[in-house]
Scaffold this active site. Structure first.
Site, PDB file in Angstrom:
ATOM      1  N   CYS A   1      57.518  33.462  33.066  1.00 38.09           N
ATOM      2  CA  CYS A   1      58.601  32.484  32.929  1.00 38.09           C
ATOM      3  C   CYS A   1      59.281  32.224  34.279  1.00 38.09           C
ATOM      4  O   CYS A   1      58.671  31.661  35.163  1.00 38.09           O
ATOM      5  CB  CYS A   1      59.578  32.939  31.853  1.00 38.09           C
TER       6      CYS A   1
ATOM      7  N   HIS B   1      55.788  33.512  27.159  1.00 44.72           N
ATOM      8  CA  HIS B   1      56.151  34.913  26.954  1.00 44.72           C
ATOM      9  C   HIS B   1      55.061  35.679  26.208  1.00 44.72           C
ATOM     10  O   HIS B   1      55.021  35.656  24.975  1.00 44.72           O
ATOM     11  CB  HIS B   1      57.462  35.000  26.178  1.00 44.72           C
TER      12      HIS B   1
ATOM     13  N   GLU C   1      54.971  38.753  25.791  1.00 46.35           N
ATOM     14  CA  GLU C   1      55.626  39.827  25.032  1.00 46.35           C
ATOM     15  C   GLU C   1      56.268  39.315  23.750  1.00 46.35           C
ATOM     16  O   GLU C   1      56.773  40.092  22.935  1.00 46.35           O
ATOM     17  CB  GLU C   1      56.688  40.520  25.902  1.00 46.35           C
TER      18      GLU C   1
END
Length: 359
Positions: free
Chosen positions: A248, A333, A335
């Site tokens: 990001c 993202h 994650e």
């Protein structure tokens, strides 16, 4: 309790207040996720922003003690169509109303969030004031014209950790540069066996290299990537020294460190269903995203730095990879939290880079 959202173009949305009573100024953005409001509220990338949820019912599973992505919410306000006062979930410890009140975040419900989202899509994100309790509409219309507060380096400095901290383990040593890191980034690395040291955004390249890590992670974070020149300069000094993985804002800072340019998107990408194509495999992954800026693919000056992923909705750059250095990044993202786990494989790619570097 009456409440109001006033946009910088003079548009007024009336509703009912919940959470804290007061007045806050911020950038009004929207998120299309159907679940995950707790993670969204506590994502540091929303620092100085007023979050609009497009899904109409928010709060039905409450707030629990496990799904926070930072120590507190950094957003300025929360806009919903309807919030649930009586959540039902075995993990729920409190309501959204109670949580926002506790953290000083102003909320407004009863807003036509479809109309608000259409306005933001058509005209772009804009400044807004969210207010509840006693207020004067005319005064708010004047206040909302003030200069924006969500573009400078102070956003990253507000959300970064004050002191380094460590998640010990027996695997690869990773230094995570915290520009506003979600907890699940460190957690994901730790779950793969990595020994993770999270450091403040101002940490110098010399200090990082003195820790002798196997790899360096550049985290997500809020605001304009070009507004954090100290981070760009640090990353420049780290290039070629260790394997680097950017996420990001970290991806954008990496692009700037290589001489590329970034630009502000009209209304950004915020949600958990953005399709991204991996150009190396041709596969399309559904991704979790939260960003208002992007790397300009036409501005890449390093011939060995290539675009690795693209957004299937608008063609924007979603990933970069260097042909000779152990460096890569993605705009989204992997994650998740919230969102799908399609891109979890990227953490394993990072581990592979560190293994090759060790050899």
């Amino acid at each position: 309790m009456k409440a109001v959202l006033v946009l910088e173009d003079g548009t007024v949305y009336e509703g009912k207040g919940f959470g804290a009573v007061g007045e806050q100024f911020g950038e009004v953005v929207f998120n299309t996720g159907m679940t995950g409001y707790q993670e969204i509220l506590t994502d540091p990338s929303y620092c100085s922003q007023i979050i609009t949820m497009t899904y109409p019912l928010i709060g039905n599973y409450g707030i629990n003690d496990e799904d926070f992505e930072s120590i507190r919410p950094f957003c300025k306000g929360f806009v919903v169509r309807e919030f649930c006062e009586h959540p039902s979930n075995w993990r729920s410890g409190k309501t959204v109303n109670e949580y926002l009140k506790e953290k000083g975040i102003v909320g407004i419900s009863g807003v036509d969030t479809r109309a608000l989202t259409r306005r933001l899509r058509n005209h772009g994100t804009m400044g807004g004031i969210i207010a509840s309790g006693d207020f004067d509409i005319d005064e708010l219309k004047e206040k909302v014209k003030q200069p924006p507060t969500w573009t400078g380096p102070e956003l990253v400095l507000e959300v970064t950790t004050r002191e380094p901290y460590n998640l010990p383990n027996d695997g690869y040593k990773v230094v995570l540069m915290d520009f506003g890191a979600k907890k699940n980034i460190a957690r994901s690395l730790h779950n793969l066996g990595c020994d993770v040291t999270v450091v403040p955004a101002q940490t110098t390249a010399e200090e990082i290299l003195a820790m002798n890590p196997d790899g360096i992670m550049l985290s997500n974070g809020p605001g304009d990537p070009a507004a954090v020149p100290f981070a760009i300069e640090t990353v420049k000094k780290l290039l070629g020294e260790k394997p680097i993985f950017g996420i990001c804002l970290g991806h954008q800072i990496l692009g700037l460190a290589f001489g590329a340019k970034t630009y502000k998107l009209k209304f950004g990408h915020r949600g958990a269903n953005h399709p991204v194509k991996d150009l190396a495999t041709g596969k399309v992954h559904i991704t979790s995203q939260n960003h208002g800026y992007a790397v300009d693919g036409d501005s890449l000056t390093d011939k060995d730095l290539e675009v690795s992923h693209i957004n299937m909705n608008d063609g924007t750059v979603e990933g970069l990879r260097h042909k000779t250095m152990p460096v890569f990044s993605v705009q989204y993202h992997p994650e998740a939290a919230p969102g799908p786990w399609d891109s979890e494989y990227l953490f394993n790619q990072f581990l592979d880079l560190m293994e090759k570097w060790r050899r």
